[in-house]
Design a protein around this motif. Structure first.
Motif, PDB file in Angstrom:
ATOM      1  N   SER A   1      -4.203  17.167 -35.936  1.00  0.00           N
ATOM      2  CA  SER A   1      -4.029  18.607 -36.026  1.00  0.00           C
ATOM      3  C   SER A   1      -5.357  19.293 -36.402  1.00  0.00           C
ATOM      4  N   TYR A   2      -6.053  18.707 -37.399  1.00  0.00           N
ATOM      5  CA  TYR A   2      -7.359  19.265 -37.782  1.00  0.00           C
ATOM      6  C   TYR A   2      -8.338  19.172 -36.621  1.00  0.00           C
TER       7      TYR A   2
ATOM      8  N   LYS B   1      -7.771  18.995 -33.435  1.00  0.00           N
ATOM      9  CA  LYS B   1      -7.458  19.934 -32.361  1.00  0.00           C
ATOM     10  C   LYS B   1      -7.920  21.350 -32.730  1.00  0.00           C
ATOM     11  N   SER B   2      -7.693  21.745 -34.004  1.00  0.00           N
ATOM     12  CA  SER B   2      -8.096  23.084 -34.434  1.00  0.00           C
ATOM     13  C   SER B   2      -9.596  23.284 -34.304  1.00  0.00           C
TER      14      SER B   2
ATOM     15  N   ALA C   1     -11.441  25.802 -31.749  1.00  0.00           N
ATOM     16  CA  ALA C   1     -12.332  26.827 -32.297  1.00  0.00           C
ATOM     17  C   ALA C   1     -13.736  26.697 -31.727  1.00  0.00           C
TER      18      ALA C   1
ATOM     19  N   VAL D   1     -10.135  28.450 -36.473  1.00  0.00           N
ATOM     20  CA  VAL D   1      -9.710  27.126 -36.939  1.00  0.00           C
ATOM     21  C   VAL D   1      -8.330  27.224 -37.603  1.00  0.00           C
ATOM     22  N   GLY D   2      -8.098  28.285 -38.357  1.00  0.00           N
ATOM     23  CA  GLY D   2      -6.810  28.413 -39.055  1.00  0.00           C
ATOM     24  C   GLY D   2      -5.814  29.283 -38.328  1.00  0.00           C
ATOM     25  N   GLU D   3      -6.074  29.584 -37.070  1.00  0.00           N
ATOM     26  CA  GLU D   3      -5.237  30.518 -36.313  1.00  0.00           C
ATOM     27  C   GLU D   3      -3.788  30.028 -36.212  1.00  0.00           C
TER      28      GLU D   3
ATOM     29  N   MET E   1      -1.905  23.131 -33.830  1.00  0.00           N
ATOM     30  CA  MET E   1      -3.122  23.415 -34.571  1.00  0.00           C
ATOM     31  C   MET E   1      -2.758  23.442 -36.059  1.00  0.00           C
ATOM     32  N   ILE E   2      -3.777  23.358 -36.933  1.00  0.00           N
ATOM     33  CA  ILE E   2      -3.497  23.135 -38.345  1.00  0.00           C
ATOM     34  C   ILE E   2      -2.750  24.312 -38.979  1.00  0.00           C
TER      35      ILE E   2
ATOM     36  N   LEU F   1      -8.191  22.200 -45.334  1.00  0.00           N
ATOM     37  CA  LEU F   1      -8.700  23.167 -44.357  1.00  0.00           C
ATOM     38  C   LEU F   1      -9.877  23.952 -44.939  1.00  0.00           C
TER      39      LEU F   1
END
Lengths: 304, 270
Positions: free
Chosen positions: A84-85, A87-88, A92, A239-241, A255-256, A280
């Motif tokens: 998950s990280y 992929k983010s 990004a 990244v945190g979207e 995504m994360i 994160l």
């Protein structure tokens, strides 16, 4: 007003926003950190231990000894979170590159446009930013859905013979991200390009430098600060979207931001969600610090 | 150097702006579609706007959102302007770096982190979640945007004006209200407007910090959108865009009027 009053007025200007941000921005992070080392339980609130001040110092000792790194061990042991990280960060990084490729020509054209047109162009780029994020993503669902406009147009042009599935794919995520963050890329680039002294380019031309070389040797290096600012303004939040991948992406690889959301709202696992947030933040700490340095320098430069 | 569009610049600008505006334009046009099918054009109609008026849950959410936005934007403007003054002022204070860090970080901080951390704070404080917690959360986020907007105005501010006022015996308080405030007012108004729209837009932070009885419009829209595209949603989105457009026009008119007044004052014989 006495001198003492003025002193107090000045101090209040600093103290009030300072205390507000301490209470509602910094202290919450400490709480996230603390809950990430707690255990999940089915209770209200759904974590243990709970600090009991009525027991005095021994209550604090019980609390401290019950803290655990179990959640972090779980994070490390299950590849779902690592993927998950990754992929983010991948989404990004790639979308930031696309944004740069799309935003630079736009910002360059704006900076080279006739002076009196420039404020209008800036306004045109800012305006979509004032309309809701959610609405703009929703607008793309209209277009990308199976019987949506994109498929209609592509079929009318004979490019595809059957409607393609655009939604629930990484392509849709990239479209959504690039679309939503374009103003964040264009504006800092424009600000850097617009400030450039054109006599540098004239000097280069006088010395026999062809225009494309002058572009790479003069314009681009001078715009580097804008490039960094634009890239960080896009990369860090993407990244945190959550909203974009949730509405446009598929549910296969999350995504994360989505993982955190699911752990929190779906599984009610507060410690795990907190640990995800802490990690994160650690992923983002370097870009965040570079961004802070840039902002500070921008401010100090403007003040001089 | 001549300032004319080269064809390459023209093309990249046109394409870029079309990319930015086409989806919104399509959304607005389809909100007037008479057909229930979102993709079939059935002629112009206002029926989805009429349907909105019947939707009491949506109206209640809109009202909640508006109240939260008004409250939080106003609080954020006061706090944000103070922070901007503190950051541009000559006065040095302890922890200035930390302060600046806390002002800039929320601008890029992923919303899931901000939302989660604020919720955990509210739980730790054992306060009832709802209208006020969302308002506080939005104030915290949007005050930082106000600070940046006001700060960029203060950075280009002519210090000699305030120095002149103080030389003539005005106290710092009077100087601020009579000289500084009128000059930076357009930036403050723009900051308020930005805070207002950010609050109206926000889904993630509101979802974390809200409680029963305080459903905001984005939360409501989000739950509908997850089920698919509906013409009513197009209509409410168009209304939200219109609200922001009206607000922006008002702010820019205030800015223009102020600029005109300043010019007149500068040209007037003393």
């Amino acid at each position: 007003m006495s001198a003492g009053d003025q002193q107090r007025g000045g101090r209040l200007t600093v103290a009030l926003p300072y205390l507000w941000l301490l209470a509602f921005f910094l202290v919450p992070f400490v709480i996230v950190l603390r809950i990430s080392v707690s255990e999940t339980v089915i209770a209200q609130p759904p974590y243990l231990p709970v600090l009991d001040w009525s027991q005095g110092l021994s209550g604090f000792y019980d609390f401290a000894s019950a803290l655990t790194l179990e959640t972090y061990r779980l994070l490390a042991s299950d590849t779902i979170y690592l993927l998950s990280y990754l992929k983010s960060v991948q989404v990004a990084a790639l979308s930031t590159l696309m944004l740069l490729a799309l935003g630079f020509p736009m910002a360059y054209a704006m900076a080279r446009a006739p002076r009196r047109l420039q404020p209008v162009l800036v306004l045109l780029v800012i305006l979509p930013f004032w309309t809701s994020f959610l609405i703009r993503i929703y607008a793309w669902i209209n277009i990308l859905q199976r019987d949506g406009l994109l498929n209609d147009v592509l079929m009318a042009l004979g490019i595809i013979s059957q409607p393609a599935a655009w939604l629930a794919s990484d392509t849709a995520i990239y479209i959504g991200v690039v679309y939503s963050y374009l103003p964040f890329m264009v504006l800092p680039l424009y600000a850097a390009l617009e400030k450039q002294d054109e006599s540098f380019l004239e000097a280069a031309a006088d010395l026999g430098c062809p225009r494309w070389r002058a572009f790479w040797l003069v314009t681009v290096p001078l715009a580097m600060r804008g490039v960094f600012a634009g890239c960080l303004l896009c990369f860090i939040p993407v990244v945190g979207e959550f909203v974009i991948p949730d509405l446009l992406g598929s549910s296969e690889s999350l995504m994360i931001g989505q993982t955190l959301w699911t752990e929190f709202f779906g599984n009610k696992d507060w410690p795990l969600a907190s640990a995800l947030a802490v990690v994160l933040l650690m992923v983002l700490v370097v870009p965040l610090m570079i961004y802070e340095r840039l902002q500070q320098r921008e401010l100090d430069g403007a003040r001089r | 150097m001549t300032r004319r569009f080269s064809s390459f610049n023209m093309v990249s600008l046109t394409l870029g702006l079309a990319f930015l505006y086409l989806p919104i334009a399509i959304l607005i046009i389809y909100s007037f579609n008479a057909s229930r099918l979102v993709t079939v054009w059935g002629g112009w109609s206002l029926r989805w706007y009429a349907a909105l008026l019947e939707d009491s849950a949506m109206l209640a959410a809109a009202w909640t959102t508006l109240r939260i936005a008004l409250m939080s934007a106003t609080a954020a403007t006061v706090l944000g302007t103070m922070a901007a003054l503190a950051l541009t002022g000559r006065r040095r204070f302890h922890g200035r770096t930390l302060f600046a860090g806390m002002v800039y970080a929320p601008l890029v901080m992923p919303e899931v982190i901000t939302g989660l951390s604020l919720l955990l704070l509210f739980v730790a404080l054992d306060v009832d979640r709802g209208f006020w917690t969302v308002t506080i959360a939005h104030t915290t986020l949007t005050m930082c945007f106000v600070t940046v907007v006001v700060q960029s105005r203060l950075a280009t501010f002519d210090r000699s004006l305030t120095e002149a006022a103080q030389d003539l015996g005005a106290t710092p308080g009077r100087t601020f209200f009579l000289v500084t405030l009128p000059l930076i007012f357009p930036a403050i108004a723009a900051g308020w407007m930005l805070a207002f729209t950010l609050s109206i837009d926000d889904l993630v932070i509101a979802s974390f910090t809200t409680g029963p009885g305080a459903t905001t419009l984005p939360i409501r829209i989000y739950s509908e959108v997850r089920l698919g595209v509906k013409p009513e949603i197009n209509a409410i989105c168009t209304l939200m865009i219109a609200t922001v457009a009206v607000g922006l026009t008002v702010v820019s008119l205030i800015g223009k009027r102020n600029a005109a007044r300043r010019q007149r004052a500068a040209g007037a014989p003393l």
